[in-house]
Design a protein around this motif. Structure first.
Motif, PDB file in Angstrom:
ATOM      1  N   LEU A  45      40.199  27.100  30.860  1.00 18.88           N
ATOM      2  CA  LEU A  45      39.940  27.724  32.162  1.00 18.88           C
ATOM      3  C   LEU A  45      41.152  27.746  33.083  1.00 18.88           C
ATOM      4  O   LEU A  45      41.347  28.699  33.842  1.00 18.88           O
ATOM      5  CB  LEU A  45      38.786  27.002  32.863  1.00 18.88           C
ATOM      6  N   SER A  46      41.980  26.710  33.053  1.00 21.06           N
ATOM      7  CA  SER A  46      43.076  26.600  34.018  1.00 21.06           C
ATOM      8  C   SER A  46      44.089  27.741  33.961  1.00 21.06           C
ATOM      9  O   SER A  46      44.638  28.114  35.013  1.00 21.06           O
ATOM     10  CB  SER A  46      43.794  25.243  33.848  1.00 21.06           C
ATOM     11  N   PRO A  47      44.396  28.342  32.801  1.00 25.16           N
ATOM     12  CA  PRO A  47      45.370  29.457  32.808  1.00 25.16           C
ATOM     13  C   PRO A  47      44.933  30.649  33.651  1.00 25.16           C
ATOM     14  O   PRO A  47      45.790  31.412  34.134  1.00 25.16           O
ATOM     15  CB  PRO A  47      45.464  29.847  31.325  1.00 25.16           C
ATOM     16  N   TYR A  48      43.627  30.830  33.824  1.00 23.71           N
ATOM     17  CA  TYR A  48      43.154  31.971  34.600  1.00 23.71           C
ATOM     18  C   TYR A  48      43.579  31.864  36.066  1.00 23.71           C
ATOM     19  O   TYR A  48      43.696  32.889  36.758  1.00 23.71           O
ATOM     20  CB  TYR A  48      41.637  32.086  34.499  1.00 23.71           C
ATOM     21  N   ILE A  49      43.791  30.647  36.546  1.00 23.41           N
ATOM     22  CA  ILE A  49      44.258  30.477  37.930  1.00 23.41           C
ATOM     23  C   ILE A  49      45.646  31.105  38.074  1.00 23.41           C
ATOM     24  O   ILE A  49      45.906  31.876  39.011  1.00 23.41           O
ATOM     25  CB  ILE A  49      44.294  28.987  38.314  1.00 23.41           C
ATOM     26  N   GLY A  50      46.529  30.783  37.129  1.00 25.03           N
ATOM     27  CA  GLY A  50      47.882  31.356  37.166  1.00 25.03           C
ATOM     28  C   GLY A  50      47.880  32.855  36.938  1.00 25.03           C
ATOM     29  O   GLY A  50      48.669  33.596  37.571  1.00 25.03           O
ATOM     30  N   ILE A  51      47.000  33.337  36.042  1.00 25.89           N
ATOM     31  CA  ILE A  51      46.930  34.782  35.776  1.00 25.89           C
ATOM     32  C   ILE A  51      46.521  35.548  37.032  1.00 25.89           C
ATOM     33  O   ILE A  51      47.122  36.574  37.395  1.00 25.89           O
ATOM     34  CB  ILE A  51      45.933  35.063  34.633  1.00 25.89           C
ATOM     35  N   GLY A  52      45.508  35.044  37.733  1.00 26.15           N
ATOM     36  CA  GLY A  52      45.029  35.722  38.943  1.00 26.15           C
ATOM     37  C   GLY A  52      46.070  35.732  40.044  1.00 26.15           C
ATOM     38  O   GLY A  52      46.306  36.777  40.693  1.00 26.15           O
ATOM     39  N   LEU A  53      46.740  34.580  40.262  1.00 24.11           N
ATOM     40  CA  LEU A  53      47.752  34.508  41.321  1.00 24.11           C
ATOM     41  C   LEU A  53      48.976  35.349  40.984  1.00 24.11           C
ATOM     42  O   LEU A  53      49.563  35.993  41.871  1.00 24.11           O
ATOM     43  CB  LEU A  53      48.150  33.042  41.542  1.00 24.11           C
TER      44      LEU A  53
END
Length: 622
Positions: A45-53
């Motif tokens: 789940l954590s990579p999606y934070i970087g993808i969105g930002l």
């Protein structure tokens, strides 16, 4: 006999079996399961934070280029990355700590079951066949109970990746194009067609993988056998117990012949190589090719919609990163679903072992603590057949003896002496008849309390690579004075004084430096000391001097009374000279007690079995 993959198991049944094993593993070690779920879930789940930002930063750079907003987004991205890294590092540290012992936790599941089983099941070769199959599956293709530990992270990763990816790609298919020339890209049928194509490609990859798994499953027994042969011949040179025989008889030539066999299962011309050169390799290649095809289709669709004005460059970054993760999640999930069915076929053996019931009655009556120490054991018409055998190992055995007596048990090999001891100690229950302690059927006594009445030195006793004191005390609590006294009585005193660390000296070199290797006779003295240290009412000695030299044997006989003290000694021996130290003698022949009396009385009975055995050995007593 059907192969594993030929067993028709519905997915519902396969899911139930895997879920049941998961529950068992979770009860055995919750942290091993939870740590895998939390770690893989966070990593998914954590990579999606970087993808969105990142997508938001690219959008701003391609659009308004507001410095304040860019600074805010950059700082937010850096702060989020820091927090994600810190949380990930903490989870990884916890996970690593747990995983250091997960294998031992998993092994305990089967060890605990083995230690809690009725002895008759432990002594049964079928039980050890089941354990061997469990180990072979784990070391061969990996299927079975332990495979659950590897399926959990894959399933968690797949589900979390899908949930995050779907949330970030939903607008990809809903965003309308602004260029009317490409209006077809927004048409519902076209969109459904693209989704259907993507789903087909995603499903096709795991389908080919599943075909490959079926081929591997079909050769499970060959794989297990090849692995077993490799573990034996490949590591034979490491076995110090066989080193002398290997050297003397050049047995390494057998190992070389096996290890150089190119047509063996793992050889370059063997079954596994042929499978990879054939269908198995083709299926794996097709699976990889289809994965690459999906990436091409996804990127083409995203770029076309961006070209047609559906969204900006920032969204392209987000969709491209997220949709490939979605594809990986779906592919992994389908592989897990396929693996669930395949793995279920290998769970019957672990469940057969874990579901093995305890049939021996444990009893409830406490063993009487008598101040006068008057205990009497009696056999009443006791007969016994080993499980699965039609022949009686014992037939109509009748005798009794009291605490403080020295009872010798003699007879030819296979006459029933050791079987009688196993019944006496309730390792087995009689097939017919009753054994009583102070007139009460021993099956009615609390099982653990009844076992504590006996201390046994079996002929095939085992010492452990612990310290000498722990071996004698049979535990971590060591009473030094008592242990030294027991070792002295057993004739180990001189050897004890030469040990570098006394009773703290390790026996063996496998786990600690400074250990010593004991001779067979010295080990037998330690086992005798262990039996004395337990301070049970009955002490059973099965060939206690078999590994001793004549002088050491004579010393044991000379101190026999002081060694045993006020305990009851049941002394099994092939050396009839030891019978002179005993009050009574039981003579076994073909599963029955054929004589019972003192040494002098039995020797005077010409034509009796004892007289025959004595005279056969008489030349050694002169």
């Amino acid at each position: 006999m059907k192969n594993k993959d030929e067993k028709r198991i519905s997915f519902r049944e396969a899911f139930r079996l895997n879920l049941r094993m998961l529950r068992i593993l979770y009860r055995n070690s919750p942290r091993s399961i939870l740590s895998r779920v939390i770690k893989t879930g966070w990593e998914a789940l954590s990579p999606y934070i970087g993808i969105g930002l990142s997508a938001m930063i690219v959008t701003e750079l391609a659009g308004n280029r507001d410095p304040k907003r860019l600074l805010f987004l950059v700082l937010l991205t850096l702060g989020s990355a820091l927090i994600v890294s810190l949380i990930g590092a903490w989870i990884h540290k916890w996970y690593s700590t747990v995983q250091e012992v997960w294998f031992f936790d998993a092994q305990q599941l089967f060890s605990k079951k083995l230690l809690s089983m009725d002895y008759q099941d432990i002594d049964d070769t079928h039980t050890h066949d089941l354990l061997a199959k469990i180990r072979e599956s784990r070391m061969g293709n990996g299927y079975g109970a332990f495979n659950i530990y590897y399926m959990i992270p894959k399933a968690t990763t797949a589900v979390c990746t899908l949930l995050g990816g779907i949330a970030m790609t939903a607008t990809l298919f809903l965003s309308p194009v602004t260029d009317t020339r490409y209006a077809v890209l927004s048409h519902p049928l076209f969109t459904l067609g693209v989704i259907a194509l993507m789903v087909f490609i995603i499903v096709a990859g795991p389908w080919f993988t599943n075909l490959g798994q079926k081929i591997i499953a079909r050769h499970t027994q060959d794989w297990a056998h090849g692995n077993r042969m490799f573990m034996h011949f490949g590591f034979l040179g490491y076995d110090k117990k066989r080193a002398a025989d290997v050297r003397m008889f050049r047995q390494e030539r057998i190992c070389v012949k096996y290890n150089n066999n190119k047509e063996g299962f793992f050889g370059s011309k063997g079954t596994l190589a042929k499978l990879h050169a054939g269908k198995l390799g083709a299926y794996k290649a097709a699976s990889q090719a289809i994965s690459a095809l999906f990436t091409g289709v996804a990127y083409a669709y995203i770029c076309l919609k961006a070209w047609a004005g559906a969204f900006g460059i920032g969204a392209v970054t987000q969709y491209a990163a997220a949709i490939t993760r979605v594809a990986g999640g779906v592919s992994t999930l389908l592989e897990v679903i396929s693996e669930i069915r395949t793995n279920a076929a290998f769970l019957d053996v672990p469940f057969e072992f874990l579901d093995m019931p305890n049939r021996m009655y444990q009893g409830t009556i406490p063993v009487e603590k008598r101040r006068d120490n008057e205990y009497e054991i009696a056999f009443h018409n006791v007969s016994f057949k080993y499980p699965g055998s039609e022949d009686y190992a014992l037939k109509n055995v009748n005798f009794s003896f009291k605490v403080g007596k020295r009872l010798a048990v003699v007879g030819m090999n296979g006459s029933g002496k050791t079987t009688m001891i196993k019944l006496l100690c309730r390792l087995y229950d009689p097939t017919e008849g009753v054994i009583t302690l102070n007139g009460i059927d021993i099956r009615k006594y609390n099982y653990d309390e009844y076992l504590s009445v006996f201390s046994v030195v079996f002929q095939d006793f085992k010492l452990f690579d612990f310290s000498l004191g722990q071996n004698v005390a049979a535990g971590n609590t060591v009473d030094e004075a008592r242990i030294r006294d027991c070792l002295e009585k057993a004739g180990f005193g001189d050897r004890l004084s030469s040990l570098p660390n006394g009773i703290d000296t390790p026996l063996g070199h496998d786990y600690e430096d400074g250990g010593v290797e004991l001779s067979g006779g010295e080990a037998q003295k330690v086992a005798l000391a262990r039996a004395l240290c337990r301070d049970a009412h009955f002490i059973v000695l099965d060939e206690p001097t078999a590994a001793l030299d004549p002088i050491a044997e004579a010393e044991v006989y000379a101190r026999f009374d002081s060694i045993v003290g006020d305990k009851t000694a049941i002394y099994i021996s092939h050396r009839l000279s030891s019978c002179r130290f005993c009050d009574e003698i039981l003579v076994f022949d073909q599963g029955s007690v054929v004589q019972h009396g003192t040494h002098d009385d039995l020797l005077a009975a010409a034509g009796g079995k004892y007289h025959e055995l004595w005279n056969a050995q008489a030349q050694y007593y002169v």
